[in-house]
Design a protein around this motif. Sequence first.
Motif, PDB file in Angstrom:
ATOM      1  N   GLY A   1      -0.276  10.588   2.527  1.00 19.62           N
ATOM      2  CA  GLY A   1       0.279  11.032   3.912  1.00 19.62           C
ATOM      3  C   GLY A   1      -0.711   9.607   4.651  1.00 19.62           C
ATOM      4  N   PHE A   2      -0.791  10.227   5.941  1.00 13.21           N
ATOM      5  CA  PHE A   2      -1.080   9.234   6.852  1.00 13.21           C
ATOM      6  C   PHE A   2      -2.692   9.316   7.067  1.00 13.21           C
ATOM      7  CE2 PHE A   2      -1.378   7.731  11.775  1.00 13.21           C
ATOM      8  CZ  PHE A   2      -1.295   6.711  11.585  1.00 13.21           C
TER       9      PHE A   2
ATOM     10  N   MET B   1       3.583  -5.550   5.528  1.00  9.66           N
ATOM     11  CA  MET B   1       3.016  -4.088   5.659  1.00  9.66           C
ATOM     12  C   MET B   1       1.627  -4.063   5.549  1.00  9.66           C
ATOM     13  SD  MET B   1       4.330  -1.547   7.006  1.00  9.66           S
ATOM     14  CE  MET B   1       4.413   0.224   7.053  1.00  9.66           C
ATOM     15  N   LEU B   2       0.888  -4.455   6.978  1.00  5.59           N
ATOM     16  CA  LEU B   2      -0.543  -4.544   6.607  1.00  5.59           C
ATOM     17  C   LEU B   2      -1.444  -3.625   7.622  1.00  5.59           C
ATOM     18  CD1 LEU B   2      -0.586  -8.369   6.816  1.00  5.59           C
ATOM     19  CD2 LEU B   2      -0.617  -7.070   4.711  1.00  5.59           C
ATOM     20  N   PRO B   3      -2.716  -3.546   7.224  1.00  7.37           N
ATOM     21  CA  PRO B   3      -3.547  -2.312   7.843  1.00  7.37           C
ATOM     22  C   PRO B   3      -3.339  -2.594   9.482  1.00  7.37           C
ATOM     23  CG  PRO B   3      -4.585  -3.088   6.050  1.00  7.37           C
ATOM     24  CD  PRO B   3      -3.325  -3.995   6.283  1.00  7.37           C
TER      25      PRO B   3
ATOM     26  N   GLY C   1       6.190   8.240   7.711  1.00 11.34           N
ATOM     27  CA  GLY C   1       5.228   8.461   6.583  1.00 11.34           C
ATOM     28  C   GLY C   1       5.745   8.048   5.283  1.00 11.34           C
TER      29      GLY C   1
ATOM     30  N   THR D   1       1.544  -1.372  11.936  1.00 14.46           N
ATOM     31  CA  THR D   1       1.589  -0.947  13.449  1.00 14.46           C
ATOM     32  C   THR D   1       0.175  -1.623  13.946  1.00 14.46           C
ATOM     33  OG1 THR D   1       2.227   1.247  12.752  1.00 14.46           O
ATOM     34  CG2 THR D   1       0.807   1.297  14.841  1.00 14.46           C
TER      35      THR D   1
ATOM     36  N   GLY E   1       0.709  -1.254   0.077  1.00 16.58           N
ATOM     37  CA  GLY E   1       0.229   0.011  -0.001  1.00 16.58           C
ATOM     38  C   GLY E   1       0.912   1.149  -0.011  1.00 16.58           C
ATOM     39  N   ASN E   2       0.173   2.468   0.612  1.00 12.30           N
ATOM     40  CA  ASN E   2       1.131   3.563   0.575  1.00 12.30           C
ATOM     41  C   ASN E   2       2.469   3.527   1.137  1.00 12.30           C
ATOM     42  OD1 ASN E   2      -1.385   5.005  -0.346  1.00 12.30           O
ATOM     43  ND2 ASN E   2      -1.860   5.420   1.747  1.00 12.30           N
ATOM     44  N   MET E   3       2.548   2.663   2.226  1.00 15.63           N
ATOM     45  CA  MET E   3       3.778   2.366   2.723  1.00 15.63           C
ATOM     46  C   MET E   3       4.818   1.349   2.130  1.00 15.63           C
ATOM     47  SD  MET E   3       4.098   4.806   5.173  1.00 15.63           S
ATOM     48  CE  MET E   3       5.553   4.329   6.165  1.00 15.63           C
TER      49      MET E   3
ATOM     50  N   ASP F   1       0.345  -8.825  -3.001  1.00 15.78           N
ATOM     51  CA  ASP F   1      -0.888  -7.738  -2.318  1.00 15.78           C
ATOM     52  C   ASP F   1      -2.208  -8.473  -2.693  1.00 15.78           C
ATOM     53  OD1 ASP F   1      -0.857  -4.886  -1.055  1.00 15.78           O
ATOM     54  OD2 ASP F   1      -2.775  -5.443  -1.954  1.00 15.78           O
ATOM     55  N   LEU F   2      -3.188  -8.256  -1.951  1.00 19.85           N
ATOM     56  CA  LEU F   2      -4.728  -8.634  -2.327  1.00 19.85           C
ATOM     57  C   LEU F   2      -5.176  -7.773  -3.643  1.00 19.85           C
ATOM     58  CD1 LEU F   2      -6.209  -9.071   1.055  1.00 19.85           C
ATOM     59  CD2 LEU F   2      -5.393 -10.872  -0.521  1.00 19.85           C
TER      60      LEU F   2
ATOM     61  N   LYS G   1      -7.260   4.081  14.434  1.00 21.31           N
ATOM     62  CA  LYS G   1      -6.800   2.826  14.995  1.00 21.31           C
ATOM     63  C   LYS G   1      -5.737   2.851  15.951  1.00 21.31           C
ATOM     64  CE  LYS G   1      -3.610   0.884  12.583  1.00 21.31           C
ATOM     65  NZ  LYS G   1      -2.550   0.011  12.000  1.00 21.31           N
TER      66      LYS G   1
ATOM     67  N   VAL H   1       7.165   1.196  12.054  1.00 24.27           N
ATOM     68  CA  VAL H   1       7.834   2.424  11.492  1.00 24.27           C
ATOM     69  C   VAL H   1       7.295   3.999  11.518  1.00 24.27           C
ATOM     70  CG1 VAL H   1       8.686   1.008   9.504  1.00 24.27           C
ATOM     71  CG2 VAL H   1       6.628   2.621   8.933  1.00 24.27           C
TER      72      VAL H   1
ATOM     73  N   LEU I   1      -6.389   5.167   9.950  1.00 27.01           N
ATOM     74  CA  LEU I   1      -5.210   4.785  10.672  1.00 27.01           C
ATOM     75  C   LEU I   1      -4.928   5.399  12.068  1.00 27.01           C
ATOM     76  CD1 LEU I   1      -3.217   3.970   7.581  1.00 27.01           C
ATOM     77  CD2 LEU I   1      -4.310   2.429   8.967  1.00 27.01           C
TER      78      LEU I   1
HETATM   79  P1  NAD Z   1      -2.602   0.706   2.959  1.00 27.76           P
HETATM   80  O1  NAD Z   1      -3.903   0.721   3.522  1.00 27.76           O
HETATM   81  O2  NAD Z   1      -2.233   1.944   2.016  1.00 27.76           O
HETATM   82  O3  NAD Z   1      -1.667  -0.609   2.569  1.00 27.76           O
HETATM   83  C1  NAD Z   1      -2.144  -1.974   3.036  1.00 27.76           C
HETATM   84  C2  NAD Z   1      -1.913  -2.690   2.009  1.00 27.76           C
HETATM   85  O4  NAD Z   1      -2.145  -4.046   2.576  1.00 27.76           O
HETATM   86  C3  NAD Z   1      -3.195  -2.713   0.989  1.00 27.76           C
HETATM   87  O5  NAD Z   1      -2.468  -2.623  -0.249  1.00 27.76           O
HETATM   88  C4  NAD Z   1      -3.925  -4.219   1.030  1.00 27.76           C
HETATM   89  O6  NAD Z   1      -4.511  -4.483  -0.129  1.00 27.76           O
HETATM   90  C5  NAD Z   1      -2.967  -5.235   1.586  1.00 27.76           C
HETATM   91  N1  NAD Z   1      -3.520  -6.064   2.430  1.00 27.76           N
HETATM   92  C6  NAD Z   1      -4.436  -6.044   3.256  1.00 27.76           C
HETATM   93  N2  NAD Z   1      -4.541  -7.562   3.778  1.00 27.76           N
HETATM   94  C7  NAD Z   1      -3.803  -8.292   3.142  1.00 27.76           C
HETATM   95  C8  NAD Z   1      -3.315  -9.724   2.971  1.00 27.76           C
HETATM   96  N3  NAD Z   1      -4.189 -10.559   3.831  1.00 27.76           N
HETATM   97  N4  NAD Z   1      -2.573 -10.033   2.196  1.00 27.76           N
HETATM   98  C9  NAD Z   1      -1.872  -9.011   1.246  1.00 27.76           C
HETATM   99  N5  NAD Z   1      -2.028  -7.950   1.044  1.00 27.76           N
HETATM  100  C10 NAD Z   1      -3.036  -7.385   2.223  1.00 27.76           C
HETATM  101  O7  NAD Z   1      -1.671   1.247   4.433  1.00 27.76           O
HETATM  102  P2  NAD Z   1      -0.512   1.985   4.700  1.00 27.76           P
HETATM  103  O8  NAD Z   1      -0.728   3.388   4.819  1.00 27.76           O
HETATM  104  O9  NAD Z   1       0.511   1.199   3.876  1.00 27.76           O
HETATM  105  O10 NAD Z   1       0.065   1.303   6.130  1.00 27.76           O
HETATM  106  C11 NAD Z   1       0.108   0.124   6.464  1.00 27.76           C
HETATM  107  C12 NAD Z   1       0.587   0.001   7.798  1.00 27.76           C
HETATM  108  O11 NAD Z   1       1.540   0.802   8.203  1.00 27.76           O
HETATM  109  C13 NAD Z   1      -0.647   0.458   8.926  1.00 27.76           C
HETATM  110  O12 NAD Z   1      -0.429  -0.438   9.983  1.00 27.76           O
HETATM  111  C14 NAD Z   1      -0.084   1.642   9.231  1.00 27.76           C
HETATM  112  O13 NAD Z   1      -0.560   2.034  10.559  1.00 27.76           O
HETATM  113  C15 NAD Z   1       1.325   1.810   9.264  1.00 27.76           C
HETATM  114  N6  NAD Z   1       1.660   3.238   8.987  1.00 27.76           N
HETATM  115  C16 NAD Z   1       1.620   4.019   7.890  1.00 27.76           C
HETATM  116  C17 NAD Z   1       1.825   5.093   7.872  1.00 27.76           C
HETATM  117  C18 NAD Z   1       1.596   6.062   6.787  1.00 27.76           C
HETATM  118  O14 NAD Z   1       2.138   7.471   6.765  1.00 27.76           O
HETATM  119  N7  NAD Z   1       0.789   5.801   5.888  1.00 27.76           N
HETATM  120  C19 NAD Z   1       3.168   5.496   8.620  1.00 27.76           C
HETATM  121  C20 NAD Z   1       3.617   4.734   9.549  1.00 27.76           C
HETATM  122  C21 NAD Z   1       2.823   3.369   9.668  1.00 27.76           C
END
Ligand code: NAD
Length: 299
Positions: free
Chosen positions: A241-242, A64-66, A127, A99, A10-12, A31-32, A249, A124, A246
């Motif tokens: 961004g974030f 790196m999952l939700p 961002g 996280t 995903g984003n990260m 990734d799904l 959560k 991590v 999230l």
């Molecule tokens: P996101 O929703 O953009 O990405 C999550 C990815 O996981 C998605 O692409 C989704 O399809 C995939 N996914 C979900 N379940 C799956 C599975 N069973 N198998 C394979 N893929 C699966 O989220 P994000 O922003 O990348 O954040 C990911 C984690 O990092 C979260 O826990 C978040 O709290 C943490 N985080 C995010 C940031 C930020 O700035 N975005 C910063 C620090 C920490």
Amino acid sequence: MATVAFIGLGNMGGPMAANLIKAGMTVTVFDLNPAAVDALTSQGALSAKTACGAAASADFVITMLPAGKHVRGLYIGDDDNKGLLDVVPKQALLIDCSTIDADSARLVGAKAAEKGIEFMDAPVSGGTAGAAAGTLTFICGGSDNAYAKAQTVLRVMGGNIFHAGSVGAGQVAKICNNMLLSVLMVGTSESIQLGLDNGLDPKVLSDIMKVSSGGNWTLEKYNPCPGVMENVPSSKDYQGGFMVDLMVKDLGLSQQAALASNSSTPMGSLARSLYVNHARQGNGSRDFSSIFEQFSKKK
Ligand code: NAD
């Protein structure tokens, strides 16, 4: 060169995996969301049909999952689906960078240990910009051996790497940090709006506060007021961004931890209420600095 399975693009996760590819590692992704996989294969990644397929012969597995339920489901599996712990080589190091709640991390760590496999939580900070630049801060929970071994991949994706303690400790440190971040973001937002309401230029006020006793990370790197800083979510209608969802959560996780340890966290509790309210008004998928609009928007 190390072989890496990267799951959750995903984003990260997407930019983190891209940095491993740029460093010359063989990275197999899953990734799904097929579009997220395509974005990485076009940068040189291999892909697998399932997460287990990606992880079956890897030296390092990075996820790196939700949230906790995704991490538990992926690693442990269920009656119908194998988990990663059923297929990874014994010598592989498993690193979850999501996280999540510390209990889920400890559960996966204990199940991995039963099979003689090393697991580490490494949430991590930094961002999406830090993920793209390879300057993330990693906050690790795991054995000394796992921490030492993980440097091979973490150094490619991050700048500061900390060892907070045993499995789960990384998650505890991370939610303490994010609770503080939310409080700083709310406080910075209401302060800038107070200045605006009293005739100040928000950029001048931000410059003053940045080097005064109110200075903090949100003023330096992530100003919530549109137009004050370029290339931050507030200047892009709070896109990227974030996400607010999230942050909600993470604030739920910090309040759960506070309940369990009987800690007093009044500011974190208030910040959670403000962010839940903000999400309920349809802002869940916007950046968390959009909380500024709770103070600035004319109703
Ligand atoms: P996101 O929703 O953009 O990405 C999550 C990815 O996981 C998605 O692409 C989704 O399809 C995939 N996914 C979900 N379940 C799956 C599975 N069973 N198998 C394979 N893929 C699966 O989220 P994000 O922003 O990348 O954040 C990911 C984690 O990092 C979260 O826990 C978040 O709290 C943490 N985080 C995010 C940031 C930020 O700035 N975005 C910063 C620090 C920490």
